[in-house]
Each structure stands twice: as C-alpha cells, then as structure tokens.
Design an enzyme around this catalytic site. Structure first.
Site, PDB file in Angstrom:
ATOM      1  N   HIS A 173      -8.009  -9.449  -8.254  1.00 50.03           N
ATOM      2  CA  HIS A 173      -7.426 -10.523  -7.444  1.00 50.03           C
ATOM      3  C   HIS A 173      -8.390 -10.945  -6.334  1.00 50.03           C
ATOM      4  CE1 HIS A 173      -3.245  -8.809  -8.609  1.00 50.03           C
ATOM      5  NE2 HIS A 173      -3.334 -10.007  -9.163  1.00 50.03           N
ATOM      6  N   CYS A 260      -1.163  -4.895  -1.770  1.00 46.98           N
ATOM      7  CA  CYS A 260      -0.339  -5.119  -2.973  1.00 46.98           C
ATOM      8  C   CYS A 260       1.100  -4.622  -2.830  1.00 46.98           C
ATOM      9  CB  CYS A 260      -0.936  -4.391  -4.173  1.00 46.98           C
ATOM     10  SG  CYS A 260      -2.623  -4.815  -4.526  1.00 46.98           S
TER      11      CYS A 260
HETATM   12  N1  GLY Z   1      -1.991  -2.608 -12.043  1.00 53.67           N
HETATM   13  C1  GLY Z   1      -2.002  -3.742 -11.236  1.00 53.67           C
HETATM   14  C2  GLY Z   1      -2.021  -4.980 -12.042  1.00 53.67           C
HETATM   15  O1  GLY Z   1      -2.718  -5.025 -12.984  1.00 53.67           O
HETATM   16  O2  GLY Z   1      -1.360  -5.936 -11.809  1.00 53.67           O
END
Ligand code: GLY
Length: 267
Positions: A173, A260
C-alpha cells in the site's frame, strides 16, 4: 491533542479509534510481497491489545469490533473505510477475500458519518489513502485501481478535496512506504514511491536497513513505532518526538503495520 498523522479528523474533542479483535484465521491472510511464516495468533492478539492500550493512552476511545473468524485479514480495519470530517467512504478492497470486511465497519461508521461507497468494478484499500489537509493521495497499487480512485475523487470533490493517484511499486500500500511526521515532512521509502508527487512536503528517506520504518502512528508530539526499527526510532527521537515502541511481529508477518489496525477520527 492534535493528531498529525494522515488520518483525518474534525475539530471535535473526542477521538474514536475503530479496531477489531484479530481473527483466529489470521495465519491464512493475504500475502503479496512476503513469504508466509507461521503466525502465533495468541501472540498477535496480545500485541493487538497492547496497540489498543496505546491508542487509549494517546487519547482515543477504542471501539473494538468483534472478530470475523472467517475473514483472516479483518483486523486490518483501515482498508475498509476512509473517514473525513464530512463523510466516510466505505471501500471495495482489492483482494476479493477482504470485501466482506466492510459490512461491519460501515455499520459502525454510519453512527458517526454519512456513508459513501466505492462500487464494482472499482477497488480501493484505505491503506492506499494519505490525506494531507485538502490534498488526498491514493496509491495506484495492486489493491487500488484507477476506477476506484476516480469514484473516490468524485465523492470528495464536493467537499473541496483534490485526489491524486500515486504509483506504488514493490510494497502493498501507499502507506507501507511513507508516513507524515510533521505537517511538511514525511518519512518515505523512495524505492517504492516517488517523492516528487508530494509538492511542498520535504521527503526524508527511511534508513536502507529499515524499508518498512515509515509505518508508524503519530499523535501530537508522540509517535508509535515498531521496536524493530531502531534507526527510525533514533531519527524520530532526534527530531523531538516522544517515541513509544511496540512489538508487532505477528502483524508484520501478515504484511501489515501500525496504521492498518485502526480507523481514527474525531467526533
Ligand atoms: N495481509 C494484508 C493484506 O494483504 O491485505
């Protein structure tokens, strides 16, 4: 308290942090750039509790959603929604296995904000969204595509936000690669994101030995940082921040970081 990370707030006094109890199935999480390692789910739960305690220490009221044991990545609530002062955008995550995570997050957020939705076929993960004032940057990544970003742009235009797509290469991200530290300064991994797009912001590279060092949470003069990034911790301390450290080893194995695991906003 001023919250200087990218997550938007309004001018209210109370900060809400939505989190979720980790799934028993966390070990089956999505992985894109990392090899699978065994995740100790009980340790992950303990580390997540400590994370929530830090959020409370920094002034947030933690709203903990129940675990979704059939959705391995559901603890990473940031990807399900992006909250602005005016509205919350419920995303359509790029990984199909993660799409159902948004339902319970939307149920909670509708108590606090009008909801807007990213619709098929567009995709967008909250981890790709960086908000700096009225400038919103969205990673064009393996998870967020041009269609999702265009929908996001249309949703936010009436509120005066400008949305800019930013290519992300080599990490999951946009916010895997960078973190705002001060209003006009961010830490960034230049291998993954070109800093040239962030006009008026000084971009300081993370240390070569700590490519994931920028994944940190900033609250006022405090920063929460993984204990595994001593050089980043030294840098933050040297720039006058009170740095708190956490062992987040199990979430890191799941290709996730400190931003996150919460959706933070003011009410
Ligand atoms: N494990 C985090 C994702 O891939 O969204």
């Amino acid at each position: 308290m001023t919250y200087l990370n990218d997550k938007p707030s309004n001018s209210g006094n109370q900060m809400i942090a939505i989190t979720r109890e980790p799934s028993r199935s966390l070990g089956n999480c999505e992985l894109t750039h990392l090899d699978r390692k065994t995740i100790d789910v009980e340790l992950a739960a303990l580390q997540h509790l400590r994370y929530e305690q830090y959020l409370e220490q920094f002034g947030c009221s933690v709203v903990r959603l129940p675990a979704e044991h059939d959705l391995p990545d559901a603890v990473f609530v940031e990807d399900a929604a992006v909250v602005f002062s005016e509205a919350a955008v419920i995303t359509r995550p790029g990984a199909e296995s993660r799409r159902a995570e948004t339902i319970s997050v939307a149920e909670e957020l509708k108590k606090w904000r009008p909801l807007l939705f990213i619709e098929a076929p567009g995709t967008l993960d909250g981890g790709d969204v960086l908000t700096l004032g009225k400038n919103v940057y969205v990673g064009i990544s393996g998870r967020s595509d041009e269609n999702g970003i265009e929908q996001f742009r249309r949703h936010l235009k009436p509120f005066g936000y400008t949305v800019t797509g930013v290519p992300v290469k080599g990490c999951l991200h946009l916010k895997t690669a960078l973190a705002p530290v001060f209003d006009d300064l961010m830490l960034i991994n230049k291998q993954w994101v070109d800093p040239g797009v962030f006009e008026g912001v000084t971009c300081v590279p993370v240390h070569n030995s700590e490519p994931y060092g920028a994944n940190l949470l900033r609250f006022g003069n405090a920063a929460l940082c993984s204990q595994n990034f001593p050089r980043t911790i030294d840098w933050l301390t040297g720039h006058g921040l009170d740095v708190y450290t956490i062992d987040y080893s199990e979430m890191a194995k799941a290709e996730a970081g400190l931003t996150c695991c919460s959706v933070i906003f003011g009410v």
